[in-house]
Every structure is written in structure tokens, then in C-alpha cells.
Design an enzyme around this catalytic site. Structure first.
Site, mmCIF file in Angstrom:
data_model
loop_
_atom_site.group_PDB
_atom_site.id
_atom_site.type_symbol
_atom_site.label_atom_id
_atom_site.label_comp_id
_atom_site.label_asym_id
_atom_site.label_seq_id
_atom_site.Cartn_x
_atom_site.Cartn_y
_atom_site.Cartn_z
ATOM 1 N N HIS A 142 0.824 -1.199 0.000
ATOM 2 C CA HIS A 142 0.000 0.000 0.000
ATOM 3 C C HIS A 142 0.865 1.259 0.000
ATOM 4 C CE1 HIS A 142 -3.186 -2.810 1.030
ATOM 5 N NE2 HIS A 142 -4.070 -1.848 0.864
ATOM 6 N N HIS A 192 1.385 -4.034 9.116
ATOM 7 C CA HIS A 192 2.807 -3.873 8.802
ATOM 8 C C HIS A 192 3.559 -3.315 9.995
ATOM 9 C CE1 HIS A 192 2.798 -4.896 4.547
ATOM 10 N NE2 HIS A 192 1.677 -4.200 4.417
#
Length: 409
Positions: A151, A199
Site C-alpha cells: 500500500h 505492517h
């Protein structure tokens, strides 16, 4: 105004294909993937563990509103969003921007997923980290490895390239304001990925670093690539071979993940876009085509394009998938190549007792390039997925614009 094509010497595409093919062979012979992984994976894994307290401190402020905001931001920069958004760019008349962003997206998807399955670094451990997966796509993303954050990487590249395009083709020279907006947007996306527990900090740093590197590379070559696509020779055949080679120029992960499937899908999208644009550039995709919010393409006509376009490309995706499920196994049978299917063709599925493991699906991707492979059978789902998304993308730039022309949209 039309730009003057910048010719690409014919040996360059040939050398590129030869280089990728040589790399596939040499990396397989010398086991490059395992050697790189043995060096990078322990180092990255230590950073994932050591930065867990940072994630927990950010997640201390969690509530349902932040959950919804961060999940929404993740959807806005996801692959499905761009898959829906990019056709609008083509149909709104911004064809050059659309094809360049599509190819950039395919490049980001390939490099990001390659690095994920090369390093095989873990995501933050949950628990203690709280992981929020509010959508089916997020649940699939959570099955991938962590480094880098796709992303973050995609946001850096696509928003950065969009800013470059706007500054290059508009009268607005306020680059500082645009850069500030893009930077703030990237910051929100990166912070949201940590907040959602998807993440760690090292994944975000990796996404930023690789994203900036890819963006710098693309800004230096995108004009040459675009001129090659719209005015080059043997473009379709070159891109077909390139797409085929990129299926093999991919690392074998420790465990199967959806990353290769995502790469295959966008690899097919790039192939379909290139073939369609090459065939219909002078009809539908040159720089003088009508653009939305002008007298030649009103908002009502653009809405009509959306109403006609989206059902058509979805129908084309279904038809191309059905055609591939029928054609590819038949072609393999005619050539005497044994094939199997994990999900698309039930009649070609093999029993669990006959499988070594799920790894057999991905472990054979490089070996499938050679007919002397020791594999008993070959996975046909990859070819079906590639053909399916190539058909969908071709319809966006060829079939649908033809319908617009007949319907006077």
C-alpha cells in the site's frame, strides 16, 4: 498536441527479453532466491520484532472511528480500487495518463510481490499486535509476507506520478503544495497500515524506499515506453513474450501466498491494455480524443459510458475466463502436456493424497519453463488467470470504446 514519438531501437526489447530469460535460468541454477533470503530474512525479522512496541503504542489509541478511517484509506489505495478507477481514466479521455498509470501499477505490483516472496519476512505477530481485517481483500493481504508494504509503495508511485502529470500538463506550477498533499497522503496510508497491525515500521520504510526508487525509474523511462507502445513495431508479440517470462522470473516463497496470483492478474491487465491500445490508438486513444467536462464529452455522456462500460468489462471477464478454462486444457491435451487445476477446472483437480504439498503449485513456476521438468503435471490456473485479466483489460481499451462509438457516447 501530439508528442513526437521517441523511437526505441529494436535491439533494446530483444535484449530485455534475452536478459530476463537468462536471469530466470541462472537464478534457478545458482539458487539465488535462497541465498538472498538467508541473508535478508533474519535481519528483517529482528526489526519486525524490535519495532513491535512502536505498533502497540500507536494501537493504544484505537477506536471504531479510527478503524473505519484507516480501513477506508487502505481500500482507496488497493488494487481493486485502481482496477475500477483506471478504466474511468481511459473513458474520460485521459488515455495517456491511464495507460502509463496502468503499466506503473503492474510494475509496482510485480516488484513489490517479488520482494515479499523473496525475503519472506513475517508481518507483526498477532497477538500481541491487534490486526484489523475489515474486508475480504484485507484478509487476503494478511496472508502475504510483510516487507515491503504494498500500500505504501503503490501510494508513493501512483500519487507521485499523478502529481508529475498534473504539473507537466497544467498551468499550475505550485509544486510545493502538491508535494505536501502527496506526502501527507502517503503518511496517512503508512500510519494506517501500522495502526491496522498489517505492517511493522521496517515494512513501511521498505515501501517508501522501493516506491521512491521505482518512481524515479519510471519518470525517466515512461515516455520511451509509451512511445514504443503507441508507435513501435511488434509491440503485441513483444509484450506477450514479456508477460510469459515474468511468470517465471518470480521467486519461490517458503509457503504459498496470494502474491503470485495478484502479480499474474495485473500482468494480464498490462498485456491486455498494451494489445488493445496498439490496435486502436488512432481511433480511441490519441491525445485529441474528447475529454470529460468539455462540450465534446458532457457529464451525461460520461455517466452513460460508465453504465455501458462496467457491465461490459465484467461480462468480458466472465467470458474470457470461461474460454480459457475450455481452451487451455484442450490445447495442453493436444500437445501432450499433463495439466492440473487447483480451483478453476474441477475435472483436472488432484486429490490431497496425490499432492506433495501446496508448495508444488508455486515451486514449479520456474521449472515449467522447461519441458524436461520433473513435474508430473503443470498448473493451468496461472494461464487461465492471465488470459482472463488480459481479456478484461483489452475490453476496456478496445471493445468498450467501440461500443461508445456505435452508441454515440
Amino acid at each position: 498536441m501530439e508528442s513526437i514519438p521517441i523511437p526505441i531501437p529494436i535491439p533494446i526489447p530483444v535484449l530485455l527479453l534475452c536478459g530476463i530469460g537468462t536471469w530466470v535460468v541462472l537464478s534457478s541454477i545458482f539458487n539465488v532466491t535462497l541465498k538472498i533470503r538467508s541473508f535478508t530474512q533474519p535481519w528483517v525479522s529482528r526489526y519486525v520484532v524490535s519495532t513491535t512496541p512502536i505498533t502497540l503504542r500507536i494501537q493504544k489509541y484505537h477506536n471504531k472511528y479510527l478503524d473505519a478511517l484507516c480501513s477506508g484509506l487502505s481500500c482507496v489505495v488497493s488494487v481493486p480500487f485502481y482496477t475500477a478507477f483506471l478504466p474511468l481514466l481511459f473513458w474520460s479521455g485521459h488515455c495517456k495518463l491511464a495507460r502509463q498509470m496502468t503499466l506503473l501499477m503492474a510494475l509496482c505490483d510485480y516488484i513489490g510481490n517479488c520482494i515479499k516472496d523473496l525475503v519472506c519476512a513475517p508481518r507483526p505477530s498477532s497477538p500481541p499486535v491487534r490486526r484489523v481485517t475489515a474486508s475480504k481483500e484485507e484478509r487476503e493481504n494478511s496472508l502475504e509476507y510483510g516487507l515491503p508494504s504494498s500500500h505504501t509503495l503503490n501510494t508513493v508511485c501512483l500519487s507521485g506520478f499523478l502529481l508529475h502529470y498534473i504539473l507537466s500538463y497544467s498551468q499550475n506550477d505550485d509544486a510545493i503544495t502538491g508535494l505536501a498533499i502527496v506526502s501527507f497522503f502517503v503518511f496517512l496510508i503508512a500510519l494506517g497500515r501500522i495502526y491496522l497491525g498489517m505492517h511493522s515500521l521496517i515494512d513501511i520504510i521498505g515501501g517508501l524506499a522501493f516506491g521512491l526508487a521505482i518512481l524515479a525509474f519510471w519518470l525517466s523511462v515512461h515516455k520511451y515506453v509509451d512511445d514504443f507502445i503507441v508507435s513501435g513495431q511488434n509491440v503485441s508479440s513483444f509484450w506477450a513474450v514479456l508477460s510469459f517470462l515474468l511468470l517465471f522470473a518470480y521467486p519461490i516463497p517458503e509457503l504459498p501466498t496470494p502474491s503470485f496470483e495478484f502479480h499474474t492478474a495485473f500482468n494480464g491487465v498490462a498485456l491486455g491494455i498494451v494489445i488493445g491500445v496498439q490496435q486502436t490508438y488512432h481511433q480511441f486513444h490519441h491525445e485529441s480524443v474528447p475529454r470529460v467536462f468539455t462540450p465534446h464529452l458532457t457529464l451525461a455522456a460520461f455517466l452513460g459510458r460508465m453504465i455501458v462500460g462496467y457491465p461490459t468489462i465484467l461480462l468480458m471477464r466472465f467470458c474470457s475466463k470461461a474460454l480459457a478454462k475450455w481452451m487451455l486444457p484442450m490445447l495442453a491435451n493436444a500437445l501432450g502436456i499433463p495439466v492440473r487445476s487447483t480451483s478453476y477446472v474441477p475435472s483436472l483437480s488432484i486429490s490431497a493424497s496425490a499432492k506433495k504439498s501446496d508448495e508444488i503449485k508455486q515451486a514449479g513456476y520456474i521449472q515449467k519453463l522447461f519441458f524436461f521438468s520433473r513435474q508430473d503435471s503443470f498448473e493451468v490456473d496461472t494461464g487461465i488467470r492471465l488470459f482472463q485479466y488480459a481479456g478484461l483489460a483489452w475490453s476496456v481499451v478496445d471493445l468498450v470504446p467501440s461500443l461508445f462509438s456505435h452508441l454515440s457516447l
